[in-house]
Design a protein around this motif. Structure first.
Motif, PDB file in Angstrom:
ATOM      1  N   ILE A 155      14.278  19.832  30.232  1.00 21.85           N
ATOM      2  CA  ILE A 155      15.178  19.309  29.641  1.00 21.85           C
ATOM      3  C   ILE A 155      14.675  18.411  28.337  1.00 21.85           C
ATOM      4  CG2 ILE A 155      14.810  17.103  30.994  1.00 21.85           C
ATOM      5  CD1 ILE A 155      17.819  16.876  31.261  1.00 21.85           C
ATOM      6  N   ASN A 156      13.427  17.751  28.477  1.00 18.18           N
ATOM      7  CA  ASN A 156      12.839  17.288  27.103  1.00 18.18           C
ATOM      8  C   ASN A 156      12.665  18.038  26.087  1.00 18.18           C
ATOM      9  OD1 ASN A 156      11.998  14.322  27.749  1.00 18.18           O
ATOM     10  ND2 ASN A 156      11.384  15.245  29.332  1.00 18.18           N
ATOM     11  N   LEU A 157      12.386  19.376  26.261  1.00 16.35           N
ATOM     12  CA  LEU A 157      12.371  20.362  25.201  1.00 16.35           C
ATOM     13  C   LEU A 157      13.934  20.542  24.574  1.00 16.35           C
ATOM     14  CD1 LEU A 157       9.756  23.237  26.378  1.00 16.35           C
ATOM     15  CD2 LEU A 157       9.562  21.701  24.507  1.00 16.35           C
ATOM     16  N   SER A 158      14.710  20.722  25.651  1.00 11.02           N
ATOM     17  CA  SER A 158      16.301  20.979  25.177  1.00 11.02           C
ATOM     18  C   SER A 158      16.695  19.810  24.086  1.00 11.02           C
ATOM     19  CB  SER A 158      17.127  21.025  26.432  1.00 11.02           C
ATOM     20  OG  SER A 158      16.660  22.163  27.143  1.00 11.02           O
ATOM     21  N   GLN A 190      28.460  11.266  24.589  1.00 17.77           N
ATOM     22  CA  GLN A 190      28.462  12.557  24.577  1.00 17.77           C
ATOM     23  C   GLN A 190      27.421  13.397  24.702  1.00 17.77           C
ATOM     24  OE1 GLN A 190      31.034  13.724  21.156  1.00 17.77           O
ATOM     25  NE2 GLN A 190      32.661  12.194  21.751  1.00 17.77           N
ATOM     26  N   MET A 191      26.203  12.923  24.073  1.00 15.82           N
ATOM     27  CA  MET A 191      24.821  13.508  24.102  1.00 15.82           C
ATOM     28  C   MET A 191      24.597  13.311  25.618  1.00 15.82           C
ATOM     29  SD  MET A 191      22.968  12.615  20.556  1.00 15.82           S
ATOM     30  CE  MET A 191      21.699  13.424  21.109  1.00 15.82           C
ATOM     31  N   HIS A 192      24.503  12.096  26.181  1.00 19.45           N
ATOM     32  CA  HIS A 192      24.061  12.026  27.654  1.00 19.45           C
ATOM     33  C   HIS A 192      24.538  12.992  28.525  1.00 19.45           C
ATOM     34  CE1 HIS A 192      22.230   8.178  26.647  1.00 19.45           C
ATOM     35  NE2 HIS A 192      21.241   8.238  27.442  1.00 19.45           N
ATOM     36  N   ILE A 193      25.871  13.091  28.479  1.00 19.72           N
ATOM     37  CA  ILE A 193      26.830  14.035  29.571  1.00 19.72           C
ATOM     38  C   ILE A 193      26.398  15.536  28.955  1.00 19.72           C
ATOM     39  CG2 ILE A 193      29.055  14.921  29.706  1.00 19.72           C
ATOM     40  CD1 ILE A 193      30.315  11.970  28.948  1.00 19.72           C
ATOM     41  N   TRP A 197      24.275  16.241  32.392  1.00 23.50           N
ATOM     42  CA  TRP A 197      25.253  17.009  33.324  1.00 23.50           C
ATOM     43  C   TRP A 197      25.085  18.483  32.829  1.00 23.50           C
ATOM     44  CZ3 TRP A 197      25.852  14.902  37.606  1.00 23.50           C
ATOM     45  CH2 TRP A 197      26.228  13.728  37.685  1.00 23.50           C
ATOM     46  N   GLY A 198      24.967  19.061  31.815  1.00 18.70           N
ATOM     47  CA  GLY A 198      24.596  20.288  31.316  1.00 18.70           C
ATOM     48  C   GLY A 198      23.637  20.785  32.080  1.00 18.70           C
ATOM     49  N   TYR A 199      22.303  19.982  32.189  1.00 25.00           N
ATOM     50  CA  TYR A 199      21.144  20.513  32.935  1.00 25.00           C
ATOM     51  C   TYR A 199      21.479  20.563  34.237  1.00 25.00           C
ATOM     52  CZ  TYR A 199      16.228  21.530  32.480  1.00 25.00           C
ATOM     53  OH  TYR A 199      14.940  22.108  32.487  1.00 25.00           O
ATOM     54  N   VAL A 200      22.147  19.488  34.921  1.00 30.60           N
ATOM     55  CA  VAL A 200      22.385  19.721  36.304  1.00 30.60           C
ATOM     56  C   VAL A 200      23.241  21.250  36.658  1.00 30.60           C
ATOM     57  CG1 VAL A 200      23.822  18.749  38.098  1.00 30.60           C
ATOM     58  CG2 VAL A 200      22.341  17.305  36.819  1.00 30.60           C
ATOM     59  N   ALA A 201      24.373  21.220  35.644  1.00 28.79           N
ATOM     60  CA  ALA A 201      25.104  22.515  36.056  1.00 28.79           C
ATOM     61  C   ALA A 201      24.409  23.684  35.703  1.00 28.79           C
ATOM     62  CB  ALA A 201      26.438  22.486  34.881  1.00 28.79           C
TER      63      ALA A 201
END
Length: 259
Positions: A155-158, A190-193, A197-201
């Protein structure tokens, strides 16, 4: 006393282990240029601050995915602990499990050690999710054989890629969104979401697909630094085991001692 060293792409983790129990652990940023002497000064001070005598260490085992760091860790072991380190995956510390993939030698030591520890602790088919520089998903069958897996950007790389490629986007912390809504009202929300949540999905979707391909019930074991953060926001994990790699190293050291 055993000193277990897990050298990853981002951090090197040192842990004292006695009778299979992790007594304490310390973490330092990975830098292949850091010398054995530098490691020794840093580590001996931390050990003494917590009441441990560095002279009590008589065995060292290392798992590394950073080949350039290996030499200095060997120097640390030989010069300051008076022993040649055991290297995970190299005799007499063979993994002792079936690696059922096209190129078994390409399997990272950390992933193999995770598999060994998970099979020793949990029954049945397993999926191990390790949150590191990359996020890896590993499938282990009920016999303990490594069947393959997935490598995804951490997630940090993303987040780094997003911020570096979009000039106007600010750098944000890796944390859950401040709102339950998935429709952000400002740029940071919007970035946090999107990131969180993009990573969780992504994670939930890949695990669902792996489970479907295995075709049997499979427990999901999460490990790595961010496992606890995600565990509070998904029900996909059956267990969070942040010391999985270190426990796998301790198991390998015991096997080598038995030999």
């Amino acid at each position: 006393m055993l000193l277990a060293i897990d050298a990853g792409n981002t951090n090197v983790v040192f842990a004292l282990v006695e009778d299979g129990k992790i007594l304490s652990r310390w973490r330092i940023a990975t830098d292949p240029r850091r010398t054995g002497d530098e490691y020794a000064v840093w580590l001996s001070q931390l050990m003494q601050l917590e009441g441990y005598d560095p002279k009590a260490v008589d065995k060292v085992i290392v798992s590394t995915v950073v080949p350039r760091a290996m030499h200095n860790l060997e120097v640390l072991s030989q010069k300051y602990f008076g022993c040649d380190p055991l290297i995970a995956g190299i005799a007499p510390v063979d993994y002792g499990m079936d690696i059922d993939v096209d190129e078994p030698r390409s399997l990272g030591a950390d992933r193999a050690v995770n598999a060994i520890a998970a099979h020793a602790k949990y029954s049945g088919d397993l999926i191990i999710v390790d949150f590191g520089t990359a996020t890896t998903f590993d499938a282990i069958d009920f016999n303990g054989a490594y069947k393959g897996g997935i490598i995804a950007p951490g997630i940090n790389l993303s987040l780094d890629a997003l911020v570096s490629a979009a000039a106007k986007l600010p750098r944000i912390a890796i944390e859950p969104p401040r709102t339950l809504s998935v429709i952000g009202r400002n740029t940071e929300d919007q970035m946090h979401i999107g990131v969180f949540w993009g990573y969780v999905a992504m994670m939930e979707g890949l695990i669902e697909r792996i489970r479907a391909e295995i075709g049997r019930p499979a427990k999901v074991i999460a490990t790595g630094g961010l496992a606890v953060l995600f565990d509070d926001h998904t029900h996909i994990f059956d267990a969070v085991d942040v010391d999985l790699t270190l426990e796998g190293l301790a198991i390998l050291a015991e096997r080598a001692k038995a030999k």
